[in-house]
Enzyme design. Sequence first.
Site, PDB file in Angstrom:
ATOM      1  N   ASP A   1       8.843   4.898 -11.263  1.00  0.00           N
ATOM      2  CA  ASP A   1       8.296   5.513 -12.467  1.00  0.00           C
ATOM      3  C   ASP A   1       9.087   6.747 -12.893  1.00  0.00           C
ATOM      4  OD1 ASP A   1       6.382   3.590 -12.642  1.00  0.00           O
ATOM      5  OD2 ASP A   1       4.659   4.932 -12.444  1.00  0.00           O
TER       6      ASP A   1
ATOM      7  N   SER B   1       0.797  -1.220   0.000  1.00  0.00           N
ATOM      8  CA  SER B   1       0.000   0.000   0.000  1.00  0.00           C
ATOM      9  C   SER B   1       0.834   1.276   0.000  1.00  0.00           C
ATOM     10  CB  SER B   1      -0.975  -0.033   1.168  1.00  0.00           C
ATOM     11  OG  SER B   1      -2.037   0.856   0.926  1.00  0.00           O
TER      12      SER B   1
ATOM     13  N   LYS C   1      -1.517  -4.044  -2.889  1.00  0.00           N
ATOM     14  CA  LYS C   1      -2.722  -3.382  -2.385  1.00  0.00           C
ATOM     15  C   LYS C   1      -2.796  -1.984  -2.999  1.00  0.00           C
ATOM     16  CE  LYS C   1      -5.236  -1.770   1.666  1.00  0.00           C
ATOM     17  NZ  LYS C   1      -5.323  -0.354   1.265  1.00  0.00           N
TER      18      LYS C   1
END
Length: 481
Positions: A303, A292, A317
């Site tokens: 990214d 999470s 999650k």
Amino acid sequence: MKNYLLGGIAALALSVGAVAYANQPAFSPKSDTYEMLELFGDVLALVKQNYVVEVDDKKLIESALQGMLSSLDPHSNYLSAEDYTDLQEKTRGAYGGIGLEVQSEDGAVKVVTPMDDTPAMKAGIQSGDYITAINGQSILGLRLNDAVSQMKGDPKTDLTLTIVREGKDEPFDVTLTREIINVKSVKTRMEGNYGYLRISNFNENTARESLEGLTELRAKNPQMKGLILDLRNNPGGLLDQSVGVADLFLEGGEVVSQRGRRPDDITRYQAHKGDIMKGQPIVILTNPGTASAAEIVAGALQDHKRASTVGLTTFGKGSVQSVVNLGENRAVKLTIARYYTPSGRSIQKTGIVPDLEVAQSKEQAKVIANRNYSFSEADYKNALDADEGKVRQGAHIVSEVPPEAYDVKTGDFQLARAVDVLNYGGDVKQAAAHPRGLKLAEADLVDKPGSRFADKTKAGASSSAAPKAPEKPVQKPAEKK
């Protein structure tokens, strides 16, 4: 009415108006919903009047609410006054217990992770262990919060847990002494020429403690050439704190977006200019216990090509929960959105795949190769669907495991490989081309028929205090104790 956002398995963060249940229109007397509510009332009256013993109306209704919400997905549920108080207590970061993150699985209690520097970690309790009894009394089928309550208690008092573990033929007992669990989420140290930042969870102080810890570490070690960010076994926590930590290492851009049911229901979280590491290479350590809010940080830095990831695929999650206070210290925790990494990835069920896949031990690699038991969001029966039909990687041969001579009890092989990546200036391809460990053949990893974990934990394998462990993983939200 106060709302909170959940960015982890068992923690809270402040939200603004995420749910406005009080403004929903009343049900029409002619609607199917109204008829079903009448049916509910009829069944409640039937139970109250005819059940073999007298029943508590409040408990019946709370159980019905819990059943309704938990049927939606694994992370939505109803919090009674006791549960909500317990959640608020844990959010404050200090309580009497043994220091475990746990969840319910087929009526048993499964360990998500032991918390750093707690009795549970010192006793050697591991992620994936099953707790089947407390002080000799079976807890199979017991409500998770009731099991948690038994493990909490006054400091300096003892309790004994019966543990079933993958790879061991017999259940065994562990005796622990409760302590005040002060949840300090950040640790720093030097690892050779590189800084090391360990974040065990995201509480309300994590971003500040990370900034202070790194500032002090850099001041004392001006020769620092890079950073290892250890997010292994980090179950998540406060969404705003994960954004704050990612912001420390970025010069701007999106950290994460949150998207709800409506097309226009999008919230974007942006980083500010200023990279505390001044562009020096960063490696993030991950494993299946990275969940999470921790995945938000790993996904954002991956990214933006600001960090490389080393270890194993994360938990997966990718949903956001709002915790809404209903008054009288009761609340509803409801999934309201998915979150997406800066490139638009939803990691729901799939997790974040590391740039360099490394197992901590041959035993860990065998678990992944055999799928003897699963440990990810994808294993929830009613988890939200993955984005665009994506599927989590199944059983496979891990790219690299420690060499035979490596002492896995005293060494940290994933950390060693993270250092290797930094030695190549953060270039994962070069580190992968110069493996320190082994890539084992399938014959070295696949168990023989009949050696599966579930087969080793049948009733009667040890004492009566250690009943059968579950064979089909059905996980529910984790709790701290």
